[in-house]
Write a protein that holds these residues in place. Sequence first.
Motif, PDB file in Angstrom:
ATOM      1  N   LEU A 144      -8.914   7.004   8.354  1.00 14.17           N
ATOM      2  CA  LEU A 144      -8.798   6.447   7.000  1.00 14.17           C
ATOM      3  C   LEU A 144     -10.127   6.559   6.247  1.00 14.17           C
ATOM      4  O   LEU A 144     -10.405   5.764   5.361  1.00 14.17           O
ATOM      5  CB  LEU A 144      -8.347   4.985   7.071  1.00 14.17           C
ATOM      6  N   ASP A 145     -10.921   7.571   6.576  1.00 18.71           N
ATOM      7  CA  ASP A 145     -12.221   7.731   5.919  1.00 18.71           C
ATOM      8  C   ASP A 145     -12.106   7.881   4.406  1.00 18.71           C
ATOM      9  O   ASP A 145     -13.000   7.446   3.670  1.00 18.71           O
ATOM     10  CB  ASP A 145     -12.953   8.955   6.488  1.00 18.71           C
ATOM     11  N   ALA A 146     -11.028   8.501   3.941  1.00 19.74           N
ATOM     12  CA  ALA A 146     -10.858   8.740   2.501  1.00 19.74           C
ATOM     13  C   ALA A 146      -9.840   7.807   1.871  1.00 19.74           C
ATOM     14  O   ALA A 146      -9.378   8.052   0.753  1.00 19.74           O
ATOM     15  CB  ALA A 146     -10.445  10.189   2.255  1.00 19.74           C
ATOM     16  N   VAL A 147      -9.501   6.709   2.551  1.00 20.35           N
ATOM     17  CA  VAL A 147      -8.396   5.876   2.078  1.00 20.35           C
ATOM     18  C   VAL A 147      -8.652   5.278   0.692  1.00 20.35           C
ATOM     19  O   VAL A 147      -7.708   5.027  -0.064  1.00 20.35           O
ATOM     20  CB  VAL A 147      -8.078   4.770   3.106  1.00 20.35           C
ATOM     21  N   ASP A 148      -9.932   5.064   0.334  1.00 20.85           N
ATOM     22  CA  ASP A 148     -10.210   4.479  -0.975  1.00 20.85           C
ATOM     23  C   ASP A 148      -9.717   5.382  -2.107  1.00 20.85           C
ATOM     24  O   ASP A 148      -9.300   4.892  -3.163  1.00 20.85           O
ATOM     25  CB  ASP A 148     -11.702   4.193  -1.145  1.00 20.85           C
ATOM     26  N   TRP A 149      -9.777   6.701  -1.911  1.00 21.58           N
ATOM     27  CA  TRP A 149      -9.242   7.608  -2.939  1.00 21.58           C
ATOM     28  C   TRP A 149      -7.756   7.348  -3.135  1.00 21.58           C
ATOM     29  O   TRP A 149      -7.266   7.266  -4.272  1.00 21.58           O
ATOM     30  CB  TRP A 149      -9.461   9.071  -2.532  1.00 21.58           C
ATOM     31  N   TYR A 150      -7.034   7.196  -2.050  1.00 20.14           N
ATOM     32  CA  TYR A 150      -5.592   6.985  -2.121  1.00 20.14           C
ATOM     33  C   TYR A 150      -5.259   5.619  -2.727  1.00 20.14           C
ATOM     34  O   TYR A 150      -4.236   5.475  -3.415  1.00 20.14           O
ATOM     35  CB  TYR A 150      -4.977   7.116  -0.730  1.00 20.14           C
ATOM     36  N   ILE A 151      -6.093   4.621  -2.466  1.00 22.50           N
ATOM     37  CA  ILE A 151      -5.866   3.299  -3.050  1.00 22.50           C
ATOM     38  C   ILE A 151      -6.091   3.345  -4.557  1.00 22.50           C
ATOM     39  O   ILE A 151      -5.304   2.786  -5.340  1.00 22.50           O
ATOM     40  CB  ILE A 151      -6.768   2.244  -2.389  1.00 22.50           C
ATOM     41  N   VAL A 152      -7.161   4.011  -4.992  1.00 24.66           N
ATOM     42  CA  VAL A 152      -7.417   4.147  -6.425  1.00 24.66           C
ATOM     43  C   VAL A 152      -6.265   4.890  -7.096  1.00 24.66           C
ATOM     44  O   VAL A 152      -5.774   4.483  -8.161  1.00 24.66           O
ATOM     45  CB  VAL A 152      -8.766   4.861  -6.682  1.00 24.66           C
ATOM     46  N   PHE A 153      -5.808   5.979  -6.487  1.00 22.09           N
ATOM     47  CA  PHE A 153      -4.695   6.733  -7.055  1.00 22.09           C
ATOM     48  C   PHE A 153      -3.445   5.851  -7.143  1.00 22.09           C
ATOM     49  O   PHE A 153      -2.714   5.879  -8.141  1.00 22.09           O
ATOM     50  CB  PHE A 153      -4.424   7.975  -6.205  1.00 22.09           C
ATOM     51  N   ALA A 154      -3.194   5.052  -6.125  1.00 19.76           N
ATOM     52  CA  ALA A 154      -2.027   4.169  -6.142  1.00 19.76           C
ATOM     53  C   ALA A 154      -2.130   3.140  -7.263  1.00 19.76           C
ATOM     54  O   ALA A 154      -1.141   2.859  -7.952  1.00 19.76           O
ATOM     55  CB  ALA A 154      -1.891   3.461  -4.792  1.00 19.76           C
ATOM     56  N   LYS A 155      -3.300   2.580  -7.476  1.00 16.96           N
ATOM     57  CA  LYS A 155      -3.475   1.613  -8.561  1.00 16.96           C
ATOM     58  C   LYS A 155      -3.245   2.274  -9.919  1.00 16.96           C
ATOM     59  O   LYS A 155      -2.665   1.658 -10.832  1.00 16.96           O
ATOM     60  CB  LYS A 155      -4.862   0.975  -8.484  1.00 16.96           C
ATOM     61  N   VAL A 156      -3.675   3.524 -10.056  1.00 18.27           N
ATOM     62  CA  VAL A 156      -3.426   4.267 -11.296  1.00 18.27           C
ATOM     63  C   VAL A 156      -1.927   4.481 -11.489  1.00 18.27           C
ATOM     64  O   VAL A 156      -1.387   4.299 -12.592  1.00 18.27           O
ATOM     65  CB  VAL A 156      -4.186   5.607 -11.276  1.00 18.27           C
ATOM     66  N   LYS A 157      -1.243   4.877 -10.427  1.00 18.51           N
ATOM     67  CA  LYS A 157       0.203   5.087 -10.522  1.00 18.51           C
ATOM     68  C   LYS A 157       0.921   3.803 -10.922  1.00 18.51           C
ATOM     69  O   LYS A 157       1.847   3.832 -11.749  1.00 18.51           O
ATOM     70  CB  LYS A 157       0.748   5.611  -9.194  1.00 18.51           C
TER      71      LYS A 157
END
Length: 363
Positions: free
Chosen positions: A285-298
């Motif tokens: 989950l090293d890059a999980v923050d990118w996915y969380i930010v994208f989810a918040k945008v969605k």
Amino acid sequence: MSFQLTATQLSRIRDFLARHVPKPIGPLRAAILSGGRSNITYKISDGSSSWVLRRRPATVTAAGEHDVLREFRVLRALAGTGVPTPRAVAACQAPGVLSVPFTVLEHLDGVVRVANDTAPRLSAEAACRLSLTVADVLARIHHVRVIGTDLAALGRPGGFLGRQLDRWEALARGQETTWPPGLETLFTLLRITCPRTHTVGLVHGDFHLGNLMFDELLPDRLVAVLDWEMATIGDPLTDVGLLAATWEGHGQAPNPVLRGASTGPGFAATAELLHHYAAASGTSLDAVDWYIVFAKVKIAVLLRQIRWREARQLGSSVVSTVSAADSSHMINEALRLVGTSQFFGRRQGSRRKGSSWSSLKTT
């Protein structure tokens, strides 16, 4: 706009369903379980047996939206995989029954935790077990074998994240000409820092606590994962990002999606939830923050779409519980995470001196 089924429609549904179930069906009654913002869902019953009928709204504003037939195919393919889902009974595309496609699914008894003031109260121990169950079932979904099954036809994994960014940005641009502060910056930043997909697998597409049904008597026992119409083949970490973006945790402020459903004593913190998923799935989950930010945008874009649709009477006739502040809240949460995340901090190191993402402002 009324979504009640007429006596004529119920008679046609009964005739259709009689061709797909083994025993005789009596006159049907229907009650709306949900409607307006997503697919309209009914409980239909003849007094001795019950089913769930799912149909899309009469008006669809984006290609692929509210695809109940896609959901039906996914549920059929998931049978026997160990992922708990309702059994797919029948699907109808013919306009002679209803004016839109619909599906009939197994009716299951259980509780969907959508708000803290309506869901049954859990003990701290049960809430903790429920939290870990959520992470476990997501790992189970992502371990489902795709190659050589009907699930393989769901999507094209190559370029998945880029297409997702294109889709959500196009959806945002189709709503209003003026974007809220920070949204365009976030889309630009997500493109600049987009990680490489390391694992391809089944993606639920809308995985959060509100789409999970639990046993009413054993509240930490999962009965079914619901709402599969957005399922595809792609980067499973998009599911992880959405789960983290919507999860609240004990003592945290409610968010516009769950509205306090996961804030009670015993609910795991987001970090603990992610740690448990990583251990269960064996995923980095090293890059999980990118996915969380994208989810918040969605989520921000989706909340704006709900308001946009309801303002034009394309959704339900009920008063919307979505405010402009809900969308702004998710945008600001995304900006805060960008400013504090080690992932974005590392990516910033490759940019020119003086171009700091931590200086992004919230409103």
